[in-house]
Design an enzyme around this catalytic site. Sequence first.
Site, PDB file in Angstrom:
ATOM      1  N   LYS A   1      42.983  47.856  31.178  1.00 16.73           N
ATOM      2  CA  LYS A   1      43.057  48.155  32.610  1.00 16.73           C
ATOM      3  C   LYS A   1      44.239  47.483  33.297  1.00 16.73           C
ATOM      4  O   LYS A   1      44.699  47.952  34.317  1.00 16.73           O
ATOM      5  CB  LYS A   1      41.746  47.834  33.315  1.00 16.73           C
ATOM      6  CG  LYS A   1      41.262  46.393  33.197  1.00 16.73           C
ATOM      7  CD  LYS A   1      40.046  46.186  34.065  1.00 16.73           C
ATOM      8  CE  LYS A   1      38.843  45.647  33.323  1.00 16.73           C
ATOM      9  NZ  LYS A   1      39.023  44.328  32.732  1.00 16.73           N
TER      10      LYS A   1
ATOM     11  N   LYS B   1      48.492  37.137  25.416  1.00 20.79           N
ATOM     12  CA  LYS B   1      48.841  37.073  26.846  1.00 20.79           C
ATOM     13  C   LYS B   1      49.849  35.965  27.110  1.00 20.79           C
ATOM     14  O   LYS B   1      50.758  36.131  27.912  1.00 20.79           O
ATOM     15  CB  LYS B   1      47.589  36.858  27.697  1.00 20.79           C
ATOM     16  CG  LYS B   1      46.752  38.110  27.831  1.00 20.79           C
ATOM     17  CD  LYS B   1      45.628  37.904  28.822  1.00 20.79           C
ATOM     18  CE  LYS B   1      44.756  39.151  28.892  1.00 20.79           C
ATOM     19  NZ  LYS B   1      43.505  38.931  29.613  1.00 20.79           N
TER      20      LYS B   1
ATOM     21  N   LYS C   1      45.634  48.677  22.640  1.00 13.78           N
ATOM     22  CA  LYS C   1      44.343  48.967  23.268  1.00 13.78           C
ATOM     23  C   LYS C   1      44.560  49.614  24.635  1.00 13.78           C
ATOM     24  O   LYS C   1      45.530  49.310  25.324  1.00 13.78           O
ATOM     25  CB  LYS C   1      43.614  47.633  23.444  1.00 13.78           C
ATOM     26  CG  LYS C   1      42.210  47.704  23.923  1.00 13.78           C
ATOM     27  CD  LYS C   1      41.695  46.318  24.279  1.00 13.78           C
ATOM     28  CE  LYS C   1      42.275  45.827  25.586  1.00 13.78           C
ATOM     29  NZ  LYS C   1      41.632  44.642  26.154  1.00 13.78           N
TER      30      LYS C   1
HETATM   31  P1  TYM Z   1      37.027  43.340  30.052  1.00 13.04           P
HETATM   32  O1  TYM Z   1      36.845  43.331  31.534  1.00 13.04           O
HETATM   33  O2  TYM Z   1      38.404  43.311  29.515  1.00 13.04           O
HETATM   34  O3  TYM Z   1      36.291  44.592  29.445  1.00 13.04           O
HETATM   35  C1  TYM Z   1      34.942  44.894  29.749  1.00 13.04           C
HETATM   36  C2  TYM Z   1      34.287  45.484  28.505  1.00 13.04           C
HETATM   37  O4  TYM Z   1      34.994  46.659  28.104  1.00 13.04           O
HETATM   38  C3  TYM Z   1      35.377  46.557  26.736  1.00 13.04           C
HETATM   39  N1  TYM Z   1      36.678  47.229  26.564  1.00 13.04           N
HETATM   40  C4  TYM Z   1      36.929  48.158  25.646  1.00 13.04           C
HETATM   41  N2  TYM Z   1      36.151  48.723  24.704  1.00 13.04           N
HETATM   42  C5  TYM Z   1      36.703  49.674  23.918  1.00 13.04           C
HETATM   43  N3  TYM Z   1      37.997  50.084  24.036  1.00 13.04           N
HETATM   44  C6  TYM Z   1      38.817  49.537  24.965  1.00 13.04           C
HETATM   45  N4  TYM Z   1      40.071  49.955  25.080  1.00 13.04           N
HETATM   46  C7  TYM Z   1      38.282  48.536  25.816  1.00 13.04           C
HETATM   47  N5  TYM Z   1      38.807  47.802  26.840  1.00 13.04           N
HETATM   48  C8  TYM Z   1      37.809  46.993  27.274  1.00 13.04           C
HETATM   49  C9  TYM Z   1      35.496  45.058  26.484  1.00 13.04           C
HETATM   50  O5  TYM Z   1      35.380  44.761  25.109  1.00 13.04           O
HETATM   51  C10 TYM Z   1      34.338  44.526  27.295  1.00 13.04           C
HETATM   52  O6  TYM Z   1      33.128  44.606  26.585  1.00 13.04           O
HETATM   53  N6  TYM Z   1      36.087  38.589  28.831  1.00 13.04           N
HETATM   54  C11 TYM Z   1      35.490  39.892  29.096  1.00 13.04           C
HETATM   55  C12 TYM Z   1      34.476  39.872  30.206  1.00 13.04           C
HETATM   56  C13 TYM Z   1      33.397  38.853  30.066  1.00 13.04           C
HETATM   57  C14 TYM Z   1      32.248  38.968  29.250  1.00 13.04           C
HETATM   58  C15 TYM Z   1      31.525  37.768  29.471  1.00 13.04           C
HETATM   59  C16 TYM Z   1      31.766  39.970  28.399  1.00 13.04           C
HETATM   60  C17 TYM Z   1      33.353  37.641  30.689  1.00 13.04           C
HETATM   61  N7  TYM Z   1      32.224  37.006  30.357  1.00 13.04           N
HETATM   62  C18 TYM Z   1      30.304  37.534  28.806  1.00 13.04           C
HETATM   63  C19 TYM Z   1      30.539  39.716  27.733  1.00 13.04           C
HETATM   64  C20 TYM Z   1      29.851  38.522  27.948  1.00 13.04           C
HETATM   65  C21 TYM Z   1      36.577  40.866  29.470  1.00 13.04           C
HETATM   66  O7  TYM Z   1      37.649  40.483  29.868  1.00 13.04           O
HETATM   67  O8  TYM Z   1      36.179  42.163  29.408  1.00 13.04           O
END
Ligand code: TYM
Length: 332
Positions: A200, A112, A197
């Site tokens: 969103k 990023k 990937k």
């Molecule tokens: P985020 O919001 O990017 O994504 C949420 C969850 O979706 C999964 N994910 C995917 N899995 C498979 N293929 C994809 N293309 C894909 N895109 C997203 C992510 O791996 C995630 O599990 N930092 C984290 C949010 C967070 C978090 C936490 C998660 C903050 N604190 C504590 C677990 C525990 C994030 O940005 O996820």
Amino acid sequence: MTRVFSGIKPTGHLTLGNYLGAMRRWAETDQHQADALFCVVDLHALTVDHDPARVRRLSRQAATLLLASGLDPERCTVFVQSHVDEHARLSYLLECVAADGEMRRMIQYKEKARREEARGGSVRLSLLTYPALMAADILAYRTDEAPVGDDQTQHVELARDLAVRFNQRYGQTFTVPRATPPKVAARVMNLHDPASKMGKSDDTGPGVVYLLDEPDAVRRKIMRAVTDDGRDVVYDRRERPGVANLLEILAACAGGEPEDLSGGYASYGALKKDVAEAVVEALGPLRRRHRELCADPGYVDGVLRAGAEKARRMARPTVDAAYRAIGLLPPA
Ligand code: TYM
């Protein structure tokens, strides 16, 4: 009972990647088998350029979609991160345990930051310290397991390291968590660019299936997915990433193993058609329930209010214990 915590960041409309990589298991398995908390991590959405009104809107939408995906507030705790002060309180302590170098090694930060700098923009300091906040999210609840997609496992590893280090230096305070990625669809790729990937906050909308896309839009996007050279349908992530991605999506939505499913197709067109129908079917109940919940915002507010109260009660003793352990004077 196993304690599970996971979160989703309201930086864009939720995607099929979020659903297959994370959300679906939360609803189908975790909430039934564990003491589970699921969080809309809105503070994390402030680590990149943001529009305040949009973050507010997306936070409510994400919470509504979590409930629409089948999370039952009688079985698990659903809440918004900024409603529970303990996350930010603990994050600071973890910044005092983490090293600058290990934060800079995080792949997401490097990617990023590189992208932002190439655009001539600047990077928010909070983007660098983000994994400390994410570790706080996890450690505040003495979490055993964090069900996440592949892209978040490095951050969960860091949370593990920080928990171990804190416990060694200041006394046993935190449970050491582990990441639990799904067996299939741990990294759903962009349909137009199978090397990236499906994200969103992507601007390449045509390669991203959003959970609230109309069925016809879903079909169109999948039918136009980039496939690979060659004609036969084989599962090979390295040589045939486009087809492998479709097979994984199919396996995740309709069951089976990607390798086995590949044998049933003589053409890419037939595969895409089945993938499109499987995805439309998988998302149907979620879209319907989302519509119902949108008509009842008071219900969603009530769930989030009760969820935050419960989360606060759960996190407070651990975060207070960490404050004492690290040497801060308790209030008289
Ligand atoms: P985020 O919001 O990017 O994504 C949420 C969850 O979706 C999964 N994910 C995917 N899995 C498979 N293929 C994809 N293309 C894909 N895109 C997203 C992510 O791996 C995630 O599990 N930092 C984290 C949010 C967070 C978090 C936490 C998660 C903050 N604190 C504590 C677990 C525990 C994030 O940005 O996820």
